[in-house]
Design a protein around this motif. Structure first.
Motif, PDB file in Angstrom:
ATOM      1  N   GLN A  47     -17.296 -28.340 -20.524  1.00 47.49           N
ATOM      2  CA  GLN A  47     -18.293 -29.023 -20.180  1.00 47.49           C
ATOM      3  C   GLN A  47     -17.834 -30.120 -18.764  1.00 47.49           C
ATOM      4  O   GLN A  47     -18.376 -31.157 -18.586  1.00 47.49           O
ATOM      5  N   ASN A  48     -16.833 -29.676 -18.266  1.00 46.30           N
ATOM      6  CA  ASN A  48     -16.369 -30.274 -17.061  1.00 46.30           C
ATOM      7  C   ASN A  48     -16.794 -29.607 -15.732  1.00 46.30           C
ATOM      8  O   ASN A  48     -17.283 -28.464 -15.683  1.00 46.30           O
ATOM      9  N   PHE A 104     -30.381 -34.319 -12.521  1.00 49.89           N
ATOM     10  CA  PHE A 104     -29.602 -33.301 -12.903  1.00 49.89           C
ATOM     11  C   PHE A 104     -28.222 -33.594 -12.986  1.00 49.89           C
ATOM     12  O   PHE A 104     -27.400 -33.305 -12.351  1.00 49.89           O
ATOM     13  N   PRO A 105     -28.001 -34.102 -14.495  1.00 47.07           N
ATOM     14  CA  PRO A 105     -26.694 -34.396 -14.828  1.00 47.07           C
ATOM     15  C   PRO A 105     -25.788 -33.119 -14.859  1.00 47.07           C
ATOM     16  O   PRO A 105     -24.591 -33.180 -14.890  1.00 47.07           O
ATOM     17  N   PHE A 106     -26.276 -31.887 -15.130  1.00 47.19           N
ATOM     18  CA  PHE A 106     -25.609 -30.625 -15.458  1.00 47.19           C
ATOM     19  C   PHE A 106     -26.366 -29.464 -14.432  1.00 47.19           C
ATOM     20  O   PHE A 106     -27.473 -29.305 -14.507  1.00 47.19           O
ATOM     21  N   GLU A 141     -22.305 -29.163  -2.189  1.00 43.86           N
ATOM     22  CA  GLU A 141     -21.119 -30.188  -2.235  1.00 43.86           C
ATOM     23  C   GLU A 141     -21.647 -31.510  -2.294  1.00 43.86           C
ATOM     24  O   GLU A 141     -21.082 -32.521  -2.975  1.00 43.86           O
ATOM     25  N   LYS A 142     -22.504 -31.756  -1.086  1.00 45.70           N
ATOM     26  CA  LYS A 142     -22.713 -33.014  -0.647  1.00 45.70           C
ATOM     27  C   LYS A 142     -23.519 -33.759  -1.994  1.00 45.70           C
ATOM     28  O   LYS A 142     -23.443 -34.957  -2.381  1.00 45.70           O
ATOM     29  N   LEU A 143     -24.507 -32.925  -2.474  1.00 45.93           N
ATOM     30  CA  LEU A 143     -25.337 -33.405  -3.733  1.00 45.93           C
ATOM     31  C   LEU A 143     -24.698 -33.582  -4.936  1.00 45.93           C
ATOM     32  O   LEU A 143     -24.857 -34.504  -5.595  1.00 45.93           O
ATOM     33  N   PHE A 144     -23.652 -32.730  -5.475  1.00 43.68           N
ATOM     34  CA  PHE A 144     -23.192 -32.654  -6.766  1.00 43.68           C
ATOM     35  C   PHE A 144     -21.808 -32.809  -6.890  1.00 43.68           C
ATOM     36  O   PHE A 144     -21.336 -32.577  -7.948  1.00 43.68           O
ATOM     37  N   SER A 201     -22.522 -35.842 -11.764  1.00 47.22           N
ATOM     38  CA  SER A 201     -23.234 -34.675 -12.260  1.00 47.22           C
ATOM     39  C   SER A 201     -21.752 -33.906 -12.680  1.00 47.22           C
ATOM     40  O   SER A 201     -20.941 -33.652 -12.137  1.00 47.22           O
ATOM     41  N   THR A 202     -22.091 -33.222 -13.827  1.00 53.79           N
ATOM     42  CA  THR A 202     -21.266 -32.090 -14.044  1.00 53.79           C
ATOM     43  C   THR A 202     -21.793 -30.632 -13.341  1.00 53.79           C
ATOM     44  O   THR A 202     -22.568 -30.118 -13.443  1.00 53.79           O
TER      45      THR A 202
END
Length: 422
Positions: free
Chosen positions: A37-38, A239-241, A259-262, A270-271
């Protein structure tokens, strides 16, 4: 602090019962990914079942919904076909995953809905009429034909195929004009020449009229992040996942916006898990090894259910991307050995008939037991040229070079037509 799920043996058994043949469990490689979950990468060899492992993870997460603070699960892929496969295999088992606040779709649909259209509304106080390449190209060609005699028209006329140059021209986030998306510079905004100003205004007016190409959506997404950077944290909380399948097929601008967003240099809340195989990239113009930079933690699926031991041994030697422990472990019990056909340019037309003859002989001897169910096909790297330069490169061959009667079928219904007759 990010939410963590307790994944139990019962959860694993539930996913196995849905996705795997009766009595077959996930091996340790796949369990390592399903339970992780990483923020990681999963690099998987051909036929390793990486999408099945991702589906298992999604089936299990759906049992844990809703997330705290109202967040959702984001699942992206490059094509509608990949998204349809996900829906076909698990939607009936996890309907909550396919409804708000979750989102499962293509990278294009995600960028359109959550970034491009909202920023367009902020800029122009209206929604765009259409985001579609074919319609956009028609509008741009009409604009080109109506360009007045000017510095811009004179500049274009000095180029090879000026209409094509104008149609393919794109902005970057600094509003420089590029030859194409991620392409070379044509004109820089800092120079503010008459040519740049006239061409940029023509392109901006098309955008303002409400007609966008797919690339414009990524431009608007970049401008949204640049001018209203708070949107990045908002999207991460929404969107945490985040799971991206077939990551190797993302083009440079798609890779960069994700990449910029998450990820944000590791600062994202976020994961973000990326799934794919750099050696199977088919869409991206740059090599995926140049744009997909590995995370600190990379999990691997080395076992291939598709490839036999002898074929896996050969295939691994052709891998473009190899690290120190790269390996394809063939798990398929097929006994057929690899066969390589050697030919010269004068015998191109004989390759497919010889291949067909070989296949029929093997089927006749019973070496291809599923021949009727799974027919053997010939494939090629490309079927049509996309630019004039490629046409002049005799080292590149198309399927019709091997089979002159080949015609590429038009797949999918056309959404828009210029008139009722069309």
């Amino acid at each position: 602090m990010q939410q963590v799920f307790d994944i139990t043996a019962a959860d694993i058994a539930y996913a196995e019962a849905i996705l795997l043949p009766n009595g077959k469990p996930f091996d340790q490689e796949r369990l390592n990914f399903i339970e992780n979950q990483n923020t990681i990468d999963l690099q998987a060899v051909p036929g390793s079942g990486k999408t099945t492992a991702l589906l298992a993870k999604l089936l299990i997460i759906e049992r844990k919904l809703p997330l705290i603070k109202g967040g959702g699960i984001l699942v992206l892929s490059h094509t509608n076909a990949a998204i349809d496969e996900i829906k076909h295999k698990i939607e009936k088992y996890c309907p909550k995953l396919f409804s708000y606040p979750n989102f499962i779709g293509t990278i294009q649909s995600f960028v359109d809905q959550f970034l491009a259209i909202p920023f367009y509304v902020i800029q122009y106080k209206k929604k765009p009429l259409r985001i579609d390449n074919e319609i956009y190209d028609e509008i741009v060609k009409k604009t080109y034909n109506s360009l007045p005699n000017s510095a811009a028209k004179s500049w274009l006329n000095r180029l090879h195929n000026p209409e094509s140059v104008f149609v393919k021209m794109r902005f970057d986030k600094d509003l420089n004009l590029l030859k194409e998306m991620n392409g070379d510079f044509l004109l820089r905004s800092a120079n503010a020449s008459a040519t740049y100003t006239q061409l940029a205004n023509a392109k901006k007016n098309i955008m303002k009229s409400g007609f966008l190409c797919f690339d414009d959506a990524y431009l608007l997404a970049e401008l949204y992040c640049k001018h209203i950077p708070g949107i990045i944290e908002i999207v991460q909380k929404r969107f945490p996942f985040v799971f991206v399948d077939e990551m190797q097929d993302m083009d440079k601008h798609q890779y960069e916006i994700l990449e910029k967003l998450f990820y944000g240099n590791g600062t994202s809340i976020s994961t973000f898990q990326r799934v794919g195989d750099k050696n199977q990239a088919i869409y991206s113009s740059p090599r995926s090894t140049e744009i997909w930079i590995d995370r600190n933690q990379v999990l691997k699926l080395k076992g291939s259910q598709r490839l036999s031991i002898p074929i896996a041994r050969v295939a691994s030697q052709f891998a473009v991307y190899k690290d120190q422990d790269y390996e394809i472990t063939g798990l398929n019990e097929c006994k057929i050995l690899p066969q390589i056909l050697i030919y010269d340019d004068q015998n191109l037309g004989l390759v497919i008939p010889f291949f067909s003859k070989t296949v029929k002989e093997m089927a006749g001897k019973g070496d291809l037991p599923d021949f009727e169910k799974y027919p053997v096909k010939a494939i090629a790297w490309n079927t049509e040229w996309k630019d004039d330069d490629a046409r002049d490169n005799i080292s590149k061959l198309r399927l019709c070079d091997f089979y002159s009667d080949y015609n590429k079928d038009s797949k999918g219904a056309k959404i828009d037509y210029s008139c009722l007759k069309a």
